[in-house]
Design an enzyme around this catalytic site. Structure first.
Site, PDB file in Angstrom:
ATOM      1  N   HIS A  96      19.887  55.746 -13.607  1.00 38.54           N
ATOM      2  CA  HIS A  96      19.920  57.066 -12.848  1.00 38.54           C
ATOM      3  C   HIS A  96      18.992  57.805 -13.258  1.00 38.54           C
ATOM      4  CE1 HIS A  96      24.417  56.082 -13.340  1.00 38.54           C
ATOM      5  NE2 HIS A  96      24.133  55.831 -11.971  1.00 38.54           N
TER       6      HIS A  96
ATOM      7  N   HIS B  33      20.458  49.441  -9.485  1.00 36.79           N
ATOM      8  CA  HIS B  33      20.672  49.063 -11.152  1.00 36.79           C
ATOM      9  C   HIS B  33      20.501  47.493 -11.324  1.00 36.79           C
ATOM     10  CE1 HIS B  33      22.092  52.855 -11.961  1.00 36.79           C
ATOM     11  NE2 HIS B  33      23.319  52.920 -11.535  1.00 36.79           N
TER      12      HIS B  33
ATOM     13  N   HIS C 241      22.772  51.824  -4.235  1.00 37.30           N
ATOM     14  CA  HIS C 241      22.318  52.457  -5.641  1.00 37.30           C
ATOM     15  C   HIS C 241      22.811  51.438  -6.569  1.00 37.30           C
ATOM     16  CE1 HIS C 241      23.426  55.708  -8.523  1.00 37.30           C
ATOM     17  NE2 HIS C 241      23.969  54.881  -9.265  1.00 37.30           N
ATOM     18  N   GLU C 242      23.915  50.586  -6.472  1.00 39.83           N
ATOM     19  CA  GLU C 242      24.281  49.784  -7.332  1.00 39.83           C
ATOM     20  C   GLU C 242      23.170  48.551  -7.435  1.00 39.83           C
ATOM     21  OE1 GLU C 242      26.338  50.022  -9.654  1.00 39.83           O
ATOM     22  OE2 GLU C 242      27.226  51.660  -8.714  1.00 39.83           O
TER      23      GLU C 242
END
Length: 996
Positions: A365, A359, A355-356
């Site tokens: 998101h 980014h 997930h990071e």
């Protein structure tokens, strides 16, 4: 008065009317061009000048632009000039110098290569045309290898690692597995740092250390090893303290800010184990570090690897933090990803890192367009998936923030949306757990590949140059030739990459452009690091100019709230010193000052800028006029010396500086050694061998080998050394037929206008599409900005309130308030003035100082409280409008006369709006930004079809600025609305925004 840019009418003003000169000054006029004698206000070059006695029509202006050289003399042409004989016509300036003619080396390209991201985006990878290429061309998503480095801390003895080798390996396998379908693979390096002092201290991911012991409990700093936020999160008792003071022991019940951390005994390494007891934020022995302090100690190169650090957060749920690709830290030692070690490399906790990384590679998101917006009028609000709103992916449906593995139930009302279907809850960029998340969408994958090309080429072992992301453009043709130009490669580099050289910063014309890389100031820094000199390093990154931002340097950061602030004393004031990595002979200096306090306004806030030269001489440029929304550009043509830095002096302690950029003269020695990228043009059908093998330095190609009526496809390949990029998208050209830019609108090719140029911002974009708020007529197109020009045209009846008044769409009724009650009123500002329809003559005003009597005839504002008093007491003002016929509301309409902004302050005002139904239930319509640009404010009411319809009888509007003046409130309802018929509709028969 009308303003034309590139032949398009971009603005009109009805306020200047009549003769330009008064009768008294008819005989004597002075015309100054190009700024004053001091080079103030210099903004560019003038190539040609003409002064007419009469207004020119747009058609005449367009034909004037095609005349090169002088116009045929006409009686209505008073003066024209192409600078052949400056000395004969123009008088010298006050200092005796005559104006000089300069030959600008402006590039002669016809193609405008500035591509704007949407309002809600940040970079080229958010531009819809660029994203279309990355989505449509599989070659742009070819396999890429990315290097990452895991930083693992050990004891001095090499024992007790932060994470085990098994965790590292397990996480690496999960990473490889998750990205393998998307052509991204990962090369792991582990850096083992043996340092007990670092290993035994708590590393905090999101606690601002200056808040420890500030008498407020900050939950993000509440941890046993910070002494529960220095005691701020504990209820303390006094009495035992006096006995234990200075007794040579660290007494934990006195180890709080209030008792000066047991008078310093708990931070004395002679007395105690400071890694467990030292909670004083000012002590060098404290038991905790902020993650940026760790990054500063390690100083790892962020330009070769994605660095992964570990830190604990006091709240368990903070699992990780990443650096965005557009952050200035992205390729520095302060960038990278910070993970909580308990969310790394453990079964069920491996997707946090994925997930990071999302980014870091530019993904938002999936709930950004619903749960991360500032207000219901935020340009990022997402009502249906799109490339321009929300997470900027049009294959992820809007969703609110939630952690479950499924669509959220009907819950909190977000800007009128109650229910969400087909939400991407199994996406890695949602907040669901590992057993639920399993994929990225095709649009997300395209974004990640785009950012790997745009920002992170240096993280990849491959030497392949970045591609040209858009198809080449036809810029001219004759009966037997066609001319193409193309965009630079997406990463914006014009020269081959060489480690340690300045070539990355060189532009066409061998001009070097660099931002400051080292900033300092004698003003002490606040402990939080906000507004520190470091914030002025690198590229500008303030999102909203003219609003205060922590991403800037300001002298005010040093002001201790407990003392009287030291203003920047005369005559010199405070200064910021900025150094540039490469000393050079400058052509210009650009400074982004993004906030100035109202006491200074634009002049005098910056009282001097000094250039620091290599020879040791300082050159003073004097005071500068500053505007917070326009960077200041100062021309330095006559400096002739190498400059390595600047000092900016200010007397305004609230001034904020975001960045500074130094541009060299052309052919600067630093760029002379650089090898330019070359380009190869590939045609289908193929070019003849001798033409096909030519490599181009210039981004232009002339093809003379054409047959009438034949179809040709052109692609461009970037070449760096022996490496070639992926080919660009194809330009398709039929010889003898039209193209975008020839002045003829080809509707079958999707053209909406054609103004014979390839320039954006003039009403007709370089892709021949009409730009927002412009209307284009004729062939070739003449475009004008229509909204607010005072003429109500048929096509803008529905959209332009400025020109046409309030428009009620067909099938709807607007009912204006029949009664009103307000929170603050007297004879001067009665509430009843908002009853009925507002006067059309009232123009909405912004940035007012005070609201005088004139306004209270048309609009209500809380006149009994002054702006400054209301700021001190934080008063809430409200207005309630009642309607004689309760209705099922479709929208609420609020008419403004002022939008609540104060002349000295850049804050936007919000209103909160509720509907009251006939059963006295309240229905919240959310927070909305007030702005004269968006007046009247029309707030749609969304009804949840699973609930019975309610009839609204009143509207409540509340706000906090006494400078908001409202002239009318209306309730819009459906003309022939029959809730009974609607309630018998089956699911799937009524319109659903989610399923279109």
């Amino acid at each position: 008065m009308k303003l034309y840019v590139n032949g398009a009418q971009v603005a009109t003003s009805g306020e200047q009317v009549g003769g330009i000169f008064s009768v008294l000054t008819q005989k004597c006029k002075v015309l100054m061009l190009g700024g004053s004698a001091l080079d103030h206000n210099y903004r560019g070059y003038i190539e040609h000048f003409s002064l007419w006695k009469v207004a020119r029509t747009q058609r005449e202006i367009l034909s004037d632009m095609e005349v090169h050289g002088l116009h045929t003399p006409l009686p209505q042409l008073l003066l024209q000039e192409n600078w052949d004989t400056v000395k004969r016509t123009w008088s010298p300036m006050k200092d005796g110098n005559s104006p000089r003619v300069e030959f600008s080396n402006a590039p002669s390209f016809l193609l405008d290569t500035n591509l704007e991201p949407p309002l809600c985006g940040q970079t080229l990878c958010d531009n819809t045309e660029v994203m279309a290429s990355y989505n449509q061309l599989p070659s742009f998503r070819q396999p890429k290898v990315v290097r990452y480095r895991v930083v693992n801390l050990y004891d001095d003895s090499g024992e007790n690692p932060t994470v085990s080798r098994e965790q590292v390996d397990f996480q690496h396998r999960q990473l490889a597995e998750s990205f393998k379908h998307y052509n991204i693979s990962w090369e792991l390096e582990v850096l083992e740092v043996s340092n007990s002092s670092l290993r035994h201290r708590l590393i905090l991911a999101n606690c601002d250390i200056s808040k420890i012991g500030d008498e407020n409990c900050d939950p993000e700093c509440n941890h046993t090893l910070t002494g529960h936020d220095g005691g701020d999160c504990r209820h303390l008792r006094h009495p035992t303290f006096m006995k234990k003071q200075q007794n040579g022991v660290c007494d934990m019940d006195c180890n709080y800010e209030r008792f000066n951390f047991d008078s310093g005994e708990c931070c004395d390494p002679e007395i105690t184990d400071v890694t467990k007891t030292c909670f004083d934020p000012d002590s060098p022995h404290r038991a905790y570090l902020d993650v940026n302090e760790l990054k500063n100690i390690l100083r790892l190169d962020g330009s070769t690897h994605l660095n992964i650090f570990f830190a604990n957060s006091s709240e368990e749920e903070l699992a990780g933090v990443a650096t965005w690709p557009w952050d200035k830290e992205a390729l520095m030692h302060l960038g990278g990803i910070v993970l909580n070690p308990s969310f790394y490399g453990l079964p069920g906790h491996t997707h946090t890192m994925i997930h990071e990384i999302g980014h870091s590679l530019g993904l938002y998101h999936i709930f950004r367009g619903i749960s991360e917006i500032q207000s219901c009028s935020d340009p990022c609000m997402e009502t249906e998936p799109s490339f321009e709103t929300g997470d900027l992916c049009n294959d992820t449906n809007p969703a609110p923030k939630h952690k479950f593995c499924g669509d959220p139930g009907p819950g909190n009302d977000t800007c009128g949306f109650h229910s969400f279907f087909n939400t991407p809850y199994n996406n890695f960029m949602s907040y669901a757990d590992d057993d639920c998340t399993d994929s990225f969408t095709p649009n997300q994958v395209a974004r990640m590949h785009c950012y790997l090309d745009l920002v992170y080429q240096s993280w990849q072992p491959s030497r392949k140059p970045a591609p040209v992301a858009l198809a080449p453009q036809v810029v001219g043709h004759t009966t037997d030739s066609v001319t193409l130009e193309w965009f630079p490669p997406i990463d914006g580099h014009f020269f081959e990459r060489e480690l340690g050289s300045a070539c990355d910063l060189c532009l066409e014309g061998r001009i070097l452009v660099q931002y400051a890389f080292n900033a300092s100031s004698p003003m002490p820094c606040g402990p939080s690091g906000h507004w520190s000199p470091r914030e002025a390093e690198g590229h500008p990154d303030v999102e909203q100019p003219c609003k205060s931002s922590v991403r800037t340097w300001s002298p005010n950061s040093a002001v201790n709230p407990h003392t009287v602030p030291p203003a920047c004393p005369e005559p010199q004031g405070c200064y910021l010193e900025l150094e540039f990595r490469y000393p050079l002979v400058p052509e210009s200096l650009t400074v982004w000052v993004t906030f100035v306090s109202s006491d200074w306004d634009s002049s005098g806030a910056v009282n001097d800028i000094k250039l620091l030269t290599v020879s040791g001489k300082n050159i003073s440029l004097g005071p500068q006029n500053i505007f917070c929304d326009v960077p200041l550009t100062i021309r330095l043509q006559d400096v002739g010396e190498e400059v390595y830095g600047i000092q900016i002096y200010t007397l305004d302690e609230h001034l904020e500086i975001d960045a500074a950029m130094l541009t060299s003269i052309a052919d600067t020695p630093l760029c002379l050694e650089c090898k330019p990228l070359q380009y190869k043009v590939v045609r289908d059908p193929p070019l003849q061998a001798d033409v096909a093998s030519i490599l181009h330095l210039n981004r232009r190609f002339l093809d003379m080998d054409l047959k009438l009526g034949s179809v040709y496809q052109y692609r461009v390949i970037t070449i760096s050394g022996t490496e070639e990029s992926e080919p660009s998208p194809a330009a398709i050209y039929i010889h003898g037929s039209g193209y975008c830019g020839d002045g003829i609108i080809q509707k079958d090719k999707g053209e909406e206008c054609d103004d014979m140029n390839k320039i954006n911002g003039d009403g007709c974009s370089l892709f021949c599409r009409q730009e927002v708020s412009f209307n284009c007529i004729d062939e070739p197109s003449r475009c004008y900005f229509h909204d607010g020009d005072g003429v109500c045209e048929e096509f803008e009846q529905k959209t332009s309130i400025k020109d046409c008044g309030v428009y009620t769409p067909q099938g709807f009724l607007d009912q204006w308030a029949s009664n009103a009650s307000v929170s603050h009123q007297d004879q001067q500002c009665p509430g009843w003035v908002i009853i009925g329809q507002p006067a059309a003559s009232q123009v909405c005003r912004t940035k007012v100082i005070d609201l005088s009597e004139g306004i209270s005839q048309h609009a209500w504002y809380p006149c009994i409280i002054s702006y400054l008093d209301s700021q001190m007491t934080q008063t809430t003002f409200w207005l309630r409008a009642y309607f004689s016929q309760p209705m099922v509301a479709a929208a609420v309409i609020i008419h403004l006369v002022t939008d609540g902004t104060y002349y000295g302050d850049q804050k936007q005002e919000f209103v909160s709006v509720q509907l009251l139904d006939t059963k006295d239930q309240s229905h919240d319509l959310g927070l909305h930004v007030l702005s004269c640009r968006n007046n009247p404010l029309i707030i749609p009411v969304v009804h949840d079809l699973s609930q019975p319809f309610y009839h609204s009888q009143a509207v409540r509007v509340s706000f906090s600025s006494p400078l908001v003046a409202i002239s009318g409130v209306a309730l819009r309802s459906f003309d022939n609305f029959d809730p009974v018929t609607l309630s018998s509709c089956q699911r799937g028969e009524t319109y659903s925004p989610a399923e279109q």
